[in-house]
Scaffold this active site. Structure first.
Site, short mmCIF file in Angstrom:
data_model
loop_
_atom_site.label_atom_id
_atom_site.label_comp_id
_atom_site.label_asym_id
_atom_site.label_seq_id
_atom_site.Cartn_x
_atom_site.Cartn_y
_atom_site.Cartn_z
N LYS A 11 7.04 -13.75 6.20
CA LYS A 11 6.93 -12.52 6.51
C LYS A 11 7.05 -12.20 7.99
O LYS A 11 6.69 -13.14 8.94
CB LYS A 11 5.47 -11.76 6.06
N ASP A 38 10.74 -3.89 4.95
CA ASP A 38 9.38 -3.62 4.59
C ASP A 38 8.87 -2.33 5.08
O ASP A 38 9.88 -1.41 5.47
CB ASP A 38 8.24 -4.61 4.89
P1 NAP Z 1 8.07 2.57 3.42
O1 NAP Z 1 9.42 3.00 2.97
O2 NAP Z 1 8.11 2.48 5.08
O3 NAP Z 1 6.97 3.65 2.87
C1 NAP Z 1 5.76 3.39 3.29
C2 NAP Z 1 5.05 4.79 2.93
O4 NAP Z 1 3.67 4.53 3.04
C3 NAP Z 1 5.26 5.91 3.67
O5 NAP Z 1 5.06 7.02 2.93
C4 NAP Z 1 4.05 5.85 4.70
O6 NAP Z 1 3.81 7.22 5.31
C5 NAP Z 1 2.81 5.43 3.84
N1 NAP Z 1 2.09 4.59 4.86
C6 NAP Z 1 2.55 3.57 5.63
N2 NAP Z 1 1.29 3.33 6.31
C7 NAP Z 1 0.46 3.84 5.87
C8 NAP Z 1 -1.02 3.90 6.18
N3 NAP Z 1 -1.68 3.07 7.09
N4 NAP Z 1 -1.77 4.96 5.75
C9 NAP Z 1 -1.21 5.95 4.64
N5 NAP Z 1 0.20 5.82 4.50
C10 NAP Z 1 0.77 4.94 5.01
O7 NAP Z 1 7.89 1.19 3.03
P2 NAP Z 1 7.90 0.55 1.64
O8 NAP Z 1 9.02 -0.53 1.69
O9 NAP Z 1 7.98 1.74 0.70
O10 NAP Z 1 6.57 -0.22 1.61
C11 NAP Z 1 5.26 0.15 1.08
C12 NAP Z 1 4.51 -0.78 0.48
O11 NAP Z 1 5.20 -1.60 -0.61
C13 NAP Z 1 4.33 -2.07 1.68
O12 NAP Z 1 2.81 -2.42 1.24
C14 NAP Z 1 5.09 -3.00 1.33
O13 NAP Z 1 4.54 -4.22 1.80
C15 NAP Z 1 5.21 -3.01 -0.17
N6 NAP Z 1 6.33 -3.76 -0.63
C16 NAP Z 1 7.47 -3.19 -0.15
C17 NAP Z 1 8.61 -3.98 -1.14
C18 NAP Z 1 10.00 -3.39 -0.65
O14 NAP Z 1 11.06 -3.79 -1.20
N7 NAP Z 1 10.31 -2.45 0.27
C19 NAP Z 1 8.39 -4.93 -1.61
C20 NAP Z 1 7.33 -5.33 -2.03
C21 NAP Z 1 6.01 -4.91 -1.48
P3 NAP Z 1 4.20 7.39 6.89
O15 NAP Z 1 5.80 7.59 6.46
O16 NAP Z 1 3.54 8.78 7.02
O17 NAP Z 1 3.83 6.46 7.71
#
Ligand code: NAP
Length: 460
Positions: free
Chosen positions: A140, A180
Protein backbone atom coordinates in the site's frame (compact mmCIF):
# COMPACT_ATOMS: atom_id res chain seq x y z
CA UNK A 1 -10.09 -37.40 32.12
CA UNK A 2 -8.43 -34.38 33.72
CA UNK A 3 -5.08 -35.23 32.08
CA UNK A 4 -6.79 -35.53 28.70
CA UNK A 5 -8.38 -32.09 29.12
CA UNK A 6 -5.05 -30.59 30.11
CA UNK A 7 -3.37 -32.15 27.07
CA UNK A 8 -6.08 -30.63 24.88
CA UNK A 9 -5.90 -27.29 26.63
CA UNK A 10 -2.15 -26.90 26.26
CA UNK A 11 -1.85 -26.27 22.49
CA UNK A 12 -4.74 -23.80 22.67
CA UNK A 13 -3.19 -21.98 25.62
CA UNK A 14 0.21 -22.03 23.88
CA UNK A 15 -1.29 -20.47 20.78
CA UNK A 16 -3.16 -17.82 22.76
CA UNK A 17 -0.05 -16.96 24.81
CA UNK A 18 2.06 -16.73 21.66
CA UNK A 19 -0.45 -14.40 19.98
CA UNK A 20 -0.76 -12.21 23.11
CA UNK A 21 3.04 -11.94 23.37
CA UNK A 22 3.36 -11.04 19.71
CA UNK A 23 0.62 -8.39 19.91
CA UNK A 24 2.40 -6.81 22.90
CA UNK A 25 5.65 -6.85 20.93
CA UNK A 26 3.97 -5.22 17.90
CA UNK A 27 2.50 -2.51 20.16
CA UNK A 28 5.91 -1.78 21.72
CA UNK A 29 7.72 -1.83 18.40
CA UNK A 30 5.17 0.32 16.55
CA UNK A 31 4.08 2.86 19.18
CA UNK A 32 1.46 5.44 18.11
CA UNK A 33 0.49 3.32 15.07
CA UNK A 34 -2.99 2.66 16.39
CA UNK A 35 -4.66 1.64 13.13
CA UNK A 36 -1.82 -0.77 12.36
CA UNK A 37 -2.05 -2.26 15.86
CA UNK A 38 -5.84 -2.59 15.47
CA UNK A 39 -5.50 -4.48 12.16
CA UNK A 40 -2.80 -6.79 13.55
CA UNK A 41 -4.78 -7.59 16.69
CA UNK A 42 -7.91 -8.44 14.72
CA UNK A 43 -6.06 -10.83 12.41
CA UNK A 44 -3.79 -12.45 15.01
CA UNK A 45 -6.59 -13.22 17.48
CA UNK A 46 -8.58 -14.90 14.72
CA UNK A 47 -5.64 -17.14 13.75
CA UNK A 48 -5.45 -18.98 17.08
CA UNK A 49 -7.37 -22.05 15.77
CA UNK A 50 -4.91 -22.33 12.84
CA UNK A 51 -1.92 -22.26 15.18
CA UNK A 52 -3.47 -24.99 17.32
CA UNK A 53 -3.89 -27.23 14.26
CA UNK A 54 -0.55 -26.28 12.66
CA UNK A 55 2.05 -25.51 15.37
CA UNK A 56 4.67 -25.42 12.60
CA UNK A 57 3.51 -21.86 11.86
CA UNK A 58 4.68 -20.93 15.38
CA UNK A 59 7.94 -22.86 14.99
CA UNK A 60 8.64 -21.15 11.67
CA UNK A 61 7.81 -17.75 13.23
CA UNK A 62 5.40 -17.03 10.38
CA UNK A 63 3.41 -14.49 12.37
CA UNK A 64 6.55 -12.75 13.65
CA UNK A 65 7.63 -12.39 10.04
CA UNK A 66 4.24 -11.44 8.60
CA UNK A 67 3.74 -8.44 10.91
CA UNK A 68 7.03 -6.90 9.78
CA UNK A 69 6.95 -5.27 6.32
CA UNK A 70 9.56 -6.56 3.89
CA UNK A 71 10.30 -2.92 3.07
CA UNK A 72 8.99 0.51 4.11
CA UNK A 73 9.82 3.51 1.92
CA UNK A 74 9.20 7.12 2.95
CA UNK A 75 10.13 10.03 0.74
CA UNK A 76 9.88 13.78 0.15
CA UNK A 77 7.44 14.99 -2.52
CA UNK A 78 8.22 18.60 -3.46
CA UNK A 79 5.92 20.37 -5.92
CA UNK A 80 5.02 23.90 -7.02
CA UNK A 81 1.49 25.32 -6.64
CA UNK A 82 -0.23 27.63 -9.11
CA UNK A 83 1.11 30.71 -7.32
CA UNK A 84 4.71 29.57 -7.63
CA UNK A 85 5.03 28.47 -3.98
CA UNK A 86 7.10 25.37 -3.27
CA UNK A 87 5.15 22.79 -1.24
CA UNK A 88 6.40 19.61 0.40
CA UNK A 89 4.41 16.46 1.17
CA UNK A 90 5.46 13.05 2.39
CA UNK A 91 5.13 9.96 0.20
CA UNK A 92 5.04 6.32 1.34
CA UNK A 93 5.15 2.80 -0.04
CA UNK A 94 5.00 -0.24 2.20
CA UNK A 95 5.95 -3.48 0.45
CA UNK A 96 4.55 -5.82 3.04
CA UNK A 97 4.71 -9.35 1.71
CA UNK A 98 5.72 -10.90 -1.61
CA UNK A 99 5.26 -14.60 -0.81
CA UNK A 100 2.59 -15.21 -3.45
CA UNK A 101 3.32 -12.55 -6.06
CA UNK A 102 4.61 -9.05 -6.81
CA UNK A 103 3.54 -6.39 -4.30
CA UNK A 104 0.09 -5.02 -5.12
CA UNK A 105 -2.04 -2.38 -3.42
CA UNK A 106 -3.43 1.10 -3.91
CA UNK A 107 -2.13 4.61 -3.36
CA UNK A 108 -4.11 6.96 -1.10
CA UNK A 109 -3.86 10.76 -1.26
CA UNK A 110 -5.51 12.18 1.86
CA UNK A 111 -4.25 14.47 4.66
CA UNK A 112 -4.78 11.66 7.20
CA UNK A 113 -2.21 9.38 5.51
CA UNK A 114 0.71 8.48 7.79
CA UNK A 115 2.86 5.47 8.65
CA UNK A 116 0.10 3.81 10.67
CA UNK A 117 -2.57 4.15 7.97
CA UNK A 118 -0.25 2.89 5.23
CA UNK A 119 0.88 -0.07 7.33
CA UNK A 120 -2.64 -1.10 8.37
CA UNK A 121 -3.77 -1.00 4.75
CA UNK A 122 -0.69 -2.88 3.53
CA UNK A 123 -1.08 -5.54 6.21
CA UNK A 124 -4.76 -6.12 5.35
CA UNK A 125 -3.85 -6.26 1.67
CA UNK A 126 -1.70 -9.39 2.19
CA UNK A 127 -4.72 -11.49 3.20
CA UNK A 128 -7.17 -9.84 0.81
CA UNK A 129 -4.93 -10.44 -2.17
CA UNK A 130 -4.40 -14.03 -1.11
CA UNK A 131 -8.17 -14.60 -0.92
CA UNK A 132 -8.61 -13.54 -4.56
CA UNK A 133 -6.60 -16.62 -5.62
CA UNK A 134 -4.53 -14.35 -7.88
CA UNK A 135 -0.69 -14.18 -7.74
CA UNK A 136 -0.35 -10.86 -5.91
CA UNK A 137 1.52 -9.90 -2.74
CA UNK A 138 0.50 -7.18 -0.27
CA UNK A 139 1.45 -3.48 -0.43
CA UNK A 140 0.00 0.00 0.00
CA UNK A 141 1.16 3.59 -0.36
CA UNK A 142 0.16 7.18 -0.67
CA UNK A 143 0.75 10.66 0.58
CA UNK A 144 -0.62 13.21 3.04
CA UNK A 145 -1.31 15.44 0.01
CA UNK A 146 -4.88 16.76 -0.03
CA UNK A 147 -6.30 16.81 -3.59
CA UNK A 148 -9.37 18.80 -2.47
CA UNK A 149 -9.36 22.34 -3.87
CA UNK A 150 -6.26 21.75 -6.03
CA UNK A 151 -6.25 22.70 -9.70
CA UNK A 152 -5.76 20.09 -12.37
CA UNK A 153 -2.23 21.37 -13.00
CA UNK A 154 -1.35 21.19 -9.29
CA UNK A 155 -2.59 17.59 -9.20
CA UNK A 156 -0.46 16.83 -12.26
CA UNK A 157 2.71 18.39 -10.81
CA UNK A 158 2.19 16.56 -7.54
CA UNK A 159 1.62 13.19 -9.26
CA UNK A 160 4.74 13.67 -11.40
CA UNK A 161 6.91 14.48 -8.39
CA UNK A 162 5.44 11.55 -6.44
CA UNK A 163 6.17 9.13 -9.30
CA UNK A 164 9.70 10.49 -9.83
CA UNK A 165 10.64 8.90 -6.52
CA UNK A 166 8.21 5.96 -6.48
CA UNK A 167 9.43 4.79 -9.90
CA UNK A 168 12.71 3.68 -8.29
CA UNK A 169 10.88 1.08 -6.25
CA UNK A 170 8.19 -0.38 -8.52
CA UNK A 171 7.96 -2.44 -11.73
CA UNK A 172 5.50 -4.77 -13.50
CA UNK A 173 7.09 -7.82 -11.81
CA UNK A 174 8.08 -6.03 -8.59
CA UNK A 175 5.31 -3.81 -7.30
CA UNK A 176 2.17 -2.62 -9.10
CA UNK A 177 0.28 0.24 -7.41
CA UNK A 178 -3.35 1.27 -8.12
CA UNK A 179 -5.81 3.90 -6.84
CA UNK A 180 -7.54 4.34 -3.49
CA UNK A 181 -9.03 7.36 -1.70
CA UNK A 182 -8.12 10.51 -3.65
CA UNK A 183 -6.48 8.56 -6.48
CA UNK A 184 -8.67 7.86 -9.49
CA UNK A 185 -8.18 7.59 -13.26
CA UNK A 186 -6.84 11.17 -13.55
CA UNK A 187 -4.07 10.66 -10.99
CA UNK A 188 -3.20 7.20 -12.34
CA UNK A 189 -2.90 8.77 -15.82
CA UNK A 190 -0.48 11.47 -14.65
CA UNK A 191 1.62 8.94 -12.74
CA UNK A 192 1.68 6.53 -15.67
CA UNK A 193 2.82 9.31 -18.02
CA UNK A 194 5.66 10.28 -15.70
CA UNK A 195 6.80 6.67 -15.23
CA UNK A 196 6.86 6.15 -19.00
CA UNK A 197 8.90 9.28 -19.50
CA UNK A 198 11.41 8.34 -16.80
CA UNK A 199 11.89 4.76 -18.04
CA UNK A 200 11.69 5.47 -21.76
CA UNK A 201 9.59 2.34 -22.17
CA UNK A 202 5.91 1.50 -22.36
CA UNK A 203 5.37 -0.85 -19.45
CA UNK A 204 1.58 -1.09 -19.33
CA UNK A 205 1.59 -3.36 -16.27
CA UNK A 206 3.23 -0.81 -13.98
CA UNK A 207 -0.07 0.56 -12.60
CA UNK A 208 -3.66 -0.67 -12.61
CA UNK A 209 -6.83 1.39 -12.81
CA UNK A 210 -5.53 2.94 -16.02
CA UNK A 211 -7.75 4.56 -18.66
CA UNK A 212 -9.34 2.06 -21.04
CA UNK A 213 -7.57 3.61 -24.03
CA UNK A 214 -4.07 2.86 -22.75
CA UNK A 215 -4.14 -0.51 -21.02
CA UNK A 216 -6.89 -0.26 -18.42
CA UNK A 217 -9.39 -3.06 -17.93
CA UNK A 218 -13.06 -2.69 -18.62
CA UNK A 219 -14.92 -3.27 -15.37
CA UNK A 220 -12.07 -2.10 -13.08
CA UNK A 221 -13.82 1.13 -12.08
CA UNK A 222 -16.93 -0.79 -11.01
CA UNK A 223 -15.12 -3.83 -9.57
CA UNK A 224 -14.88 -3.03 -5.85
CA UNK A 225 -18.49 -1.85 -5.51
CA UNK A 226 -19.95 -4.58 -7.73
CA UNK A 227 -17.77 -7.21 -6.06
CA UNK A 228 -19.00 -6.10 -2.63
CA UNK A 229 -22.61 -6.54 -3.68
CA UNK A 230 -21.90 -9.93 -5.30
CA UNK A 231 -20.28 -11.08 -2.05
CA UNK A 232 -23.11 -9.81 0.18
CA UNK A 233 -25.72 -11.33 -2.17
CA UNK A 234 -24.04 -14.75 -1.70
CA UNK A 235 -24.13 -14.29 2.07
CA UNK A 236 -27.81 -13.25 1.96
CA UNK A 237 -28.70 -16.17 -0.31
CA UNK A 238 -27.54 -18.61 2.37
CA UNK A 239 -30.29 -17.22 4.62
CA UNK A 240 -32.93 -16.99 1.88
CA UNK A 241 -32.53 -13.22 1.74
CA UNK A 242 -31.58 -10.93 -1.14
CA UNK A 243 -30.93 -7.33 -2.18
CA UNK A 244 -34.24 -7.42 -4.02
CA UNK A 245 -36.80 -5.15 -2.28
CA UNK A 246 -34.32 -4.37 0.52
CA UNK A 247 -33.62 -0.90 1.88
CA UNK A 248 -29.92 -0.08 1.72
CA UNK A 249 -27.68 2.61 3.24
CA UNK A 250 -24.23 3.19 1.72
CA UNK A 251 -21.71 5.56 3.27
CA UNK A 252 -19.38 7.63 1.09
CA UNK A 253 -20.04 8.72 -2.49
CA UNK A 254 -16.71 7.87 -4.07
CA UNK A 255 -15.66 5.05 -6.37
CA UNK A 256 -16.62 2.12 -4.12
CA UNK A 257 -19.92 3.64 -2.93
CA UNK A 258 -21.18 4.67 -6.35
CA UNK A 259 -20.77 1.24 -7.89
CA UNK A 260 -22.03 -0.58 -4.79
CA UNK A 261 -25.17 1.56 -5.06
CA UNK A 262 -25.44 0.87 -8.78
CA UNK A 263 -25.24 -2.92 -8.43
CA UNK A 264 -27.55 -2.97 -5.37
CA UNK A 265 -30.13 -0.99 -7.39
CA UNK A 266 -29.71 -3.33 -10.36
CA UNK A 267 -30.54 -6.22 -8.02
CA UNK A 268 -33.76 -4.49 -6.97
CA UNK A 269 -32.71 -2.69 -3.77
CA UNK A 270 -33.76 0.81 -2.78
CA UNK A 271 -30.75 2.84 -1.66
CA UNK A 272 -31.98 5.67 0.59
CA UNK A 273 -28.83 7.33 1.94
CA UNK A 274 -25.19 8.08 1.10
CA UNK A 275 -22.59 10.59 2.31
CA UNK A 276 -19.29 12.38 1.96
CA UNK A 277 -17.00 13.74 4.65
CA UNK A 278 -19.27 16.79 5.17
CA UNK A 279 -22.51 14.88 5.93
CA UNK A 280 -25.16 12.57 4.53
CA UNK A 281 -28.25 12.78 2.37
CA UNK A 282 -31.47 10.84 2.85
CA UNK A 283 -33.88 10.42 -0.05
CA UNK A 284 -37.11 8.56 0.82
CA UNK A 285 -37.77 8.06 -2.92
CA UNK A 286 -34.46 6.27 -3.38
CA UNK A 287 -31.15 7.93 -4.27
CA UNK A 288 -30.91 9.13 -7.87
CA UNK A 289 -27.56 7.74 -8.96
CA UNK A 290 -27.31 9.89 -12.09
CA UNK A 291 -27.32 12.98 -9.88
CA UNK A 292 -24.66 11.50 -7.59
CA UNK A 293 -22.43 10.58 -10.55
CA UNK A 294 -22.85 14.05 -12.05
CA UNK A 295 -21.97 15.74 -8.73
CA UNK A 296 -19.10 13.46 -7.76
CA UNK A 297 -17.58 12.08 -10.96
CA UNK A 298 -18.08 15.09 -13.22
CA UNK A 299 -18.45 18.29 -11.19
CA UNK A 300 -16.45 17.36 -8.09
CA UNK A 301 -19.07 18.92 -5.80
CA UNK A 302 -20.20 18.33 -2.21
CA UNK A 303 -23.04 15.91 -1.43
CA UNK A 304 -25.41 18.60 -0.06
CA UNK A 305 -25.85 19.88 -3.65
CA UNK A 306 -28.07 16.80 -4.15
CA UNK A 307 -30.97 18.27 -2.14
CA UNK A 308 -31.15 21.27 -4.51
CA UNK A 309 -32.08 18.87 -7.32
CA UNK A 310 -34.25 16.49 -5.26
CA UNK A 311 -36.44 18.56 -2.92
CA UNK A 312 -37.90 15.54 -1.05
CA UNK A 313 -34.40 14.66 0.17
CA UNK A 314 -32.64 16.05 3.24
CA UNK A 315 -28.99 16.76 4.10
CA UNK A 316 -27.56 16.40 7.58
CA UNK A 317 -24.14 17.63 8.66
CA UNK A 318 -21.74 14.93 10.00
CA UNK A 319 -21.28 11.57 8.33
CA UNK A 320 -21.71 9.28 11.38
CA UNK A 321 -25.47 10.05 11.52
CA UNK A 322 -26.04 8.00 8.40
CA UNK A 323 -26.15 4.84 10.53
CA UNK A 324 -29.32 6.11 12.25
CA UNK A 325 -31.22 5.69 8.95
CA UNK A 326 -33.24 2.43 9.20
CA UNK A 327 -32.16 -0.16 6.62
CA UNK A 328 -32.02 -3.89 5.91
CA UNK A 329 -28.45 -3.76 4.55
CA UNK A 330 -25.67 -1.33 5.51
CA UNK A 331 -22.60 -0.92 3.30
CA UNK A 332 -19.87 1.25 4.87
CA UNK A 333 -17.82 2.39 1.86
CA UNK A 334 -16.03 5.59 2.99
CA UNK A 335 -13.07 5.11 5.34
CA UNK A 336 -11.57 3.32 8.36
CA UNK A 337 -13.36 3.32 11.73
CA UNK A 338 -16.39 5.17 10.37
CA UNK A 339 -18.79 2.75 12.07
CA UNK A 340 -18.37 2.48 15.85
CA UNK A 341 -20.17 0.61 18.62
CA UNK A 342 -22.84 3.30 19.01
CA UNK A 343 -23.58 3.19 15.27
CA UNK A 344 -23.68 -0.62 15.33
CA UNK A 345 -26.19 -0.58 18.21
CA UNK A 346 -28.38 1.88 16.26
CA UNK A 347 -28.31 -0.36 13.20
CA UNK A 348 -29.21 -3.43 15.29
CA UNK A 349 -32.07 -1.55 16.99
CA UNK A 350 -33.36 -0.68 13.52
CA UNK A 351 -33.20 -4.40 12.64
CA UNK A 352 -30.41 -4.36 10.08
CA UNK A 353 -30.01 -7.84 8.58
CA UNK A 354 -26.59 -7.58 6.94
CA UNK A 355 -23.51 -5.37 6.93
CA UNK A 356 -20.94 -5.52 4.12
CA UNK A 357 -17.67 -3.60 4.38
CA UNK A 358 -16.72 -1.82 1.15
CA UNK A 359 -14.13 0.43 2.80
CA UNK A 360 -11.05 -0.96 4.54
CA UNK A 361 -11.61 -1.57 8.28
CA UNK A 362 -14.68 0.73 8.41
CA UNK A 363 -16.07 -0.99 11.53
CA UNK A 364 -14.33 -0.81 14.88
CA UNK A 365 -13.75 -4.12 16.70
CA UNK A 366 -16.50 -3.17 19.17
CA UNK A 367 -18.94 -2.63 16.30
CA UNK A 368 -18.07 -6.02 14.78
CA UNK A 369 -18.66 -7.66 18.17
CA UNK A 370 -22.14 -6.06 18.32
CA UNK A 371 -23.01 -7.43 14.87
CA UNK A 372 -21.77 -10.94 15.64
CA UNK A 373 -23.49 -11.06 19.06
CA UNK A 374 -26.77 -10.03 17.43
CA UNK A 375 -26.54 -12.50 14.55
CA UNK A 376 -26.29 -9.77 11.92
CA UNK A 377 -24.76 -11.21 8.76
CA UNK A 378 -21.34 -9.56 8.53
CA UNK A 379 -19.07 -9.44 5.47
CA UNK A 380 -15.56 -8.25 6.43
CA UNK A 381 -13.61 -5.89 4.16
CA UNK A 382 -10.75 -8.26 3.40
CA UNK A 383 -13.15 -10.62 1.68
CA UNK A 384 -16.01 -8.37 0.62
CA UNK A 385 -14.03 -5.55 -1.04
CA UNK A 386 -11.44 -7.77 -2.72
CA UNK A 387 -13.16 -7.36 -6.11
CA UNK A 388 -11.15 -4.22 -6.93
CA UNK A 389 -7.75 -5.79 -6.50
CA UNK A 390 -8.97 -9.00 -8.14
CA UNK A 391 -9.83 -7.08 -11.31
CA UNK A 392 -6.53 -5.20 -11.00
CA UNK A 393 -4.85 -8.62 -11.21
CA UNK A 394 -6.98 -9.31 -14.29
CA UNK A 395 -5.76 -5.99 -15.72
CA UNK A 396 -2.16 -7.14 -15.13
CA UNK A 397 -2.93 -10.43 -16.89
CA UNK A 398 -4.42 -8.59 -19.91
CA UNK A 399 -1.39 -6.25 -20.01
CA UNK A 400 1.03 -9.20 -19.97
CA UNK A 401 -0.87 -10.94 -22.74
CA UNK A 402 -1.30 -7.66 -24.68
CA UNK A 403 -5.01 -8.15 -25.12
CA UNK A 404 -8.25 -6.75 -23.73
CA UNK A 405 -11.26 -8.68 -22.45
CA UNK A 406 -14.84 -7.49 -22.85
CA UNK A 407 -16.70 -6.02 -19.91
CA UNK A 408 -18.89 -9.14 -19.77
CA UNK A 409 -15.81 -11.40 -19.60
CA UNK A 410 -14.33 -9.36 -16.75
CA UNK A 411 -17.63 -9.24 -14.87
CA UNK A 412 -18.08 -12.99 -15.18
CA UNK A 413 -14.60 -13.58 -13.77
CA UNK A 414 -15.30 -11.10 -10.95
CA UNK A 415 -18.49 -12.92 -10.00
CA UNK A 416 -16.66 -16.26 -9.94
CA UNK A 417 -13.89 -14.79 -7.76
CA UNK A 418 -16.32 -13.21 -5.26
CA UNK A 419 -18.34 -16.43 -4.95
CA UNK A 420 -15.11 -18.36 -4.47
CA UNK A 421 -13.92 -15.98 -1.72
CA UNK A 422 -17.26 -16.40 0.03
CA UNK A 423 -17.21 -20.20 -0.11
CA UNK A 424 -13.52 -20.35 0.93
CA UNK A 425 -14.25 -18.17 3.95
CA UNK A 426 -17.30 -20.19 4.98
CA UNK A 427 -15.39 -23.47 4.53
CA UNK A 428 -12.47 -22.25 6.64
CA UNK A 429 -14.85 -21.11 9.36
CA UNK A 430 -16.36 -24.59 9.68
CA UNK A 431 -13.00 -26.37 9.32
CA UNK A 432 -11.61 -24.40 12.25
CA UNK A 433 -14.64 -24.61 14.56
CA UNK A 434 -16.14 -21.14 14.11
CA UNK A 435 -18.92 -22.06 11.69
CA UNK A 436 -20.50 -19.11 9.91
CA UNK A 437 -18.02 -16.55 11.25
CA UNK A 438 -16.80 -15.09 7.96
CA UNK A 439 -14.46 -12.64 9.70
CA UNK A 440 -12.39 -15.47 11.12
CA UNK A 441 -12.91 -17.71 8.08
CA UNK A 442 -11.61 -15.06 5.67
CA UNK A 443 -8.57 -14.30 7.82
CA UNK A 444 -7.71 -17.99 8.04
CA UNK A 445 -8.23 -18.74 4.34
CA UNK A 446 -6.14 -15.71 3.34
CA UNK A 447 -3.40 -16.49 5.86
CA UNK A 448 -2.86 -20.19 5.14
CA UNK A 449 -1.98 -19.66 1.46
CA UNK A 450 0.60 -16.99 2.32
CA UNK A 451 2.00 -18.89 5.30
CA UNK A 452 2.52 -22.09 3.30
CA UNK A 453 4.25 -20.16 0.51
CA UNK A 454 6.54 -18.50 3.08
CA UNK A 455 7.51 -21.86 4.52
CA UNK A 456 8.20 -23.33 1.08
CA UNK A 457 10.44 -20.36 0.19
CA UNK A 458 12.58 -20.61 3.34
CA UNK A 459 13.64 -17.94 5.80
CA UNK A 460 14.25 -14.92 3.57
P1 NAP B 1 -12.87 7.79 -3.02
O1 NAP B 1 -13.38 7.58 -4.39
O2 NAP B 1 -11.85 8.82 -2.77
O3 NAP B 1 -14.14 8.06 -2.09
C1 NAP B 1 -14.04 8.10 -0.71
C2 NAP B 1 -15.37 8.51 -0.12
O4 NAP B 1 -15.30 8.42 1.30
C3 NAP B 1 -15.73 9.96 -0.42
O5 NAP B 1 -17.12 10.09 -0.45
C4 NAP B 1 -15.15 10.70 0.78
O6 NAP B 1 -15.75 11.96 1.05
C5 NAP B 1 -15.43 9.71 1.89
N1 NAP B 1 -14.41 9.88 2.95
C6 NAP B 1 -13.05 9.82 2.81
N2 NAP B 1 -12.44 10.05 3.99
C7 NAP B 1 -13.42 10.26 4.86
C8 NAP B 1 -13.44 10.55 6.24
N3 NAP B 1 -12.30 10.66 6.96
N4 NAP B 1 -14.65 10.68 6.85
C9 NAP B 1 -15.80 10.54 6.12
N5 NAP B 1 -15.84 10.28 4.82
C10 NAP B 1 -14.68 10.14 4.20
O7 NAP B 1 -12.27 6.43 -2.42
P2 NAP B 1 -12.71 4.93 -2.72
O8 NAP B 1 -11.78 4.40 -3.73
O9 NAP B 1 -14.17 4.86 -2.94
O10 NAP B 1 -12.33 4.24 -1.34
C11 NAP B 1 -13.25 4.16 -0.26
C12 NAP B 1 -12.82 3.06 0.69
O11 NAP B 1 -12.79 1.80 -0.02
C13 NAP B 1 -11.42 3.22 1.29
O12 NAP B 1 -11.41 2.65 2.59
C14 NAP B 1 -10.54 2.37 0.37
O13 NAP B 1 -9.36 1.95 1.00
C15 NAP B 1 -11.50 1.21 0.13
N6 NAP B 1 -11.20 0.40 -1.06
C16 NAP B 1 -11.15 0.98 -2.30
C17 NAP B 1 -10.90 0.19 -3.40
C18 NAP B 1 -10.91 0.75 -4.79
O14 NAP B 1 -10.80 -0.04 -5.75
N7 NAP B 1 -11.06 2.04 -4.98
C19 NAP B 1 -10.67 -1.19 -3.24
C20 NAP B 1 -10.75 -1.75 -1.98
C21 NAP B 1 -11.02 -0.94 -0.90
P3 NAP B 1 -14.99 13.31 0.62
O15 NAP B 1 -15.07 13.35 -0.86
O16 NAP B 1 -15.75 14.38 1.31
O17 NAP B 1 -13.59 13.18 1.14
Amino acid sequence: MKVLEEMKATPLQNAKDYVDRLIKYVEERNPNELEFQQAVKEVLHSLVPVLVKNPTYIKQAILDRIVEPERFISFRVPWVDDNGNVKVNRGYRVQFNSAIGPYKGGLRFHPSVNTSIVKFLGFEQIFKNSLTGQPIGGAKGGSDFDPKGKSDMEIMRFCQSFMTELSKHIGPDTDVPAGDIGVGAREIGYMFGQYKKLKGAYEAGILTGKGIGYGGSLGRKEATGYGLVYFVEEMLKDKDLSFSASTVVVSGSGNVSIYAMEKAMQLGAKVVACSDSSGYIYDPNGINLDTIKQLKEVENKRIYEYVKVHPDSTFKVGCAGIWSVPCDIALPCATQNELDKEAAVMLVENEVKAVGEGANMPSTQEAIDVFIENNVLFAPAKAANAGGVAVSALEMAQNSARLAWTEAEVDEKLQIIMKDIYSKSVKASSEYGVEGNIVVGANIAGFVRVADAMIEQGVI
